[in-house]
Design an enzyme around this catalytic site. Structure first.
Site, mmCIF file in Angstrom:
data_model
loop_
_atom_site.group_PDB
_atom_site.id
_atom_site.type_symbol
_atom_site.label_atom_id
_atom_site.label_comp_id
_atom_site.label_asym_id
_atom_site.label_seq_id
_atom_site.Cartn_x
_atom_site.Cartn_y
_atom_site.Cartn_z
ATOM 1 N N TYR A 98 0.750 -3.418 -5.845
ATOM 2 C CA TYR A 98 0.611 -3.009 -4.432
ATOM 3 C C TYR A 98 0.547 -1.491 -4.320
ATOM 4 O O TYR A 98 0.993 -0.750 -5.208
ATOM 5 C CB TYR A 98 1.749 -3.566 -3.579
ATOM 6 N N CYS A 99 -0.017 -1.038 -3.203
ATOM 7 C CA CYS A 99 -0.036 0.380 -2.850
ATOM 8 C C CYS A 99 0.399 0.496 -1.391
ATOM 9 O O CYS A 99 1.172 -0.329 -0.894
ATOM 10 C CB CYS A 99 -1.386 1.018 -3.125
ATOM 11 N N TRP A 100 -0.098 1.492 -0.673
ATOM 12 C CA TRP A 100 0.354 1.704 0.705
ATOM 13 C C TRP A 100 -0.125 0.595 1.649
ATOM 14 O O TRP A 100 0.650 -0.014 2.375
ATOM 15 C CB TRP A 100 -0.103 3.069 1.202
#
Length: 367
Positions: A98-100
């Site tokens: 995941y990222c932002w």
């Protein structure tokens, strides 16, 4: 997303049977340090400086220029990640990335991992979706539990009692431990900076999510703030509204001894303590604070602690407790004469044995 990368919603990612071997946060180290999913590891595809550089280029030049630079930087970083982190992973390894917002940064690494042959998943909505889930749950979860609130004056040993309760198998929410702060003007813990507000929220959410609503949750009485951090409003309301207070009454001599042990690092050099005491001038005046500082500089620590207790902390605490827990005078009472480990263990058993009237689990949070 390219074939081979599974898209996973936040509810499924947090499920007990989600089955991910590694949760990978690809955001920059600063983003990760502020907060992240519990148990996640940080494999940044852009470091803090690179992220700032790409963001500045996006605003000042063009999105296309930013994407070109970002692609080059991310590609080099992913190659290093694969070499350093993935070489020993078996075919069955199942990562969640995941990222932002679940976009390009996490998508880039997820695609490479999937192409290698790993059963790779990407979190839909990224950290932003997780943060929304935490905030929603913190509004709903506290009402599910009955809180046994330990109410006792400063130095009563409430934190030690929480530890004894945990060792005895009780459900314990140690807010000061999660906040890295003892709650008073002198409460900063040396070498343990306070987490961010988001990280504190996540820690509280993670603890509450693991509790059984059919059993009480033991928690220390707290004000709305612990150091620089805010206690979630719904939790505070549950503690004050439906919480069941218990008065912890510890002998003054034991309180002084416990406080001397808790704050022994403050006795090494009195001057930092004296500077902290300056923060009480507005409430107590220059003369009284000056008297306390003189006791500190003379090394008269028991006398200083006794004066702070009787002249400052006890009156404030009693007023606060009567506002928050109007029925405190009629609440169960635990007497502590020494505050040693054996007495704390016995007190923990007495607390666990208290009846739990009118349980009210309340509504469950949305899945």
């Amino acid at each position: 997303m390219a074939q081979g990368v599974q898209q996973v919603a936040i509810g499924d990612a947090l499920a007990a049977d989600a089955g991910f071997d590694t949760v990978i946060d690809v955001r920059s180290p600063a983003e990760f340090a502020e907060d992240h999913l519990p148990g996640a590891v940080n494999w940044p595809v852009l470091d803090d400086e690179e992220r700032h550089l790409v963001g500045t280029l996006y605003v000042q030049t063009s999105p296309l220029a930013a994407r070109k630079l970002g692609a080059a930087l991310v590609s080099r970083r992913i190659a290093a990640i694969v070499e350093a982190q993935v070489h020993d992973k078996p075919r069955e390894w199942r990562p969640l990335v995941y990222c932002w917002r679940g976009g390009q940064r996490s998508g880039s690494l997820a695609l490479v991992l999937a192409q290698i042959g790993f059963r790779t998943a990407q979190l839909q909505g990224g950290y932003k979706a997780f943060r929304a889930r935490v905030r929603a749950d913190l509004d709903a979860l506290p009402a599910r539990f009955t809180c046994r609130v330990l109410c006792g004056r400063t130095g009563s040993g409430k934190t030690r009692l929480l530890q004894a309760l945990r060792e005895a198998g009780a459900q314990v929410l140690d807010l000061e431990g999660l906040a890295h702060h003892r709650g008073s003007i002198l409460g900063a813990m040396p070498g343990l900076p306070q987490p961010s507000q988001k990280c504190f929220d996540t820690r509280v959410w993670h603890a509450l999510s693991a509790f059984d609503p059919a059993r009480p949750v033991f928690v220390e009485s707290e004000s709305a703030r612990i150091g620089s951090l805010r206690v979630p409003a719904a939790l505070l309301a549950a503690m004050h509204g439906q919480g069941q207070p218990v008065r912890i009454a510890t002998a003054d001599a034991a309180r002084i001894a416990l406080l001397l042990d808790d704050y022994r690092n403050r006795t090494i050099d009195p001057e930092p303590l004296c500077r902290l005491l300056d923060g009480l001038v507005e409430l107590q005046g220059h003369e009284r604070v000056g008297q306390w500082q003189a006791l500190a500089r003379a090394g008269r620590w028991p006398a200083l602690i006794g004066a702070l207790m009787s002249e400052h902390y006890d009156p404030l605490y009693e007023r606060s407790m009567q506002r928050s827990y109007p029925g405190l005078d009629a609440a169960p009472r635990i007497e502590l004469a020494r505050g040693d480990a054996a007495e704390m263990a016995a007190a923990a058993q007495a607390l666990i044995a208290l009846p739990l009237p009118n349980p009210n689990p309340g509504p469950s949070p949305a899945p």
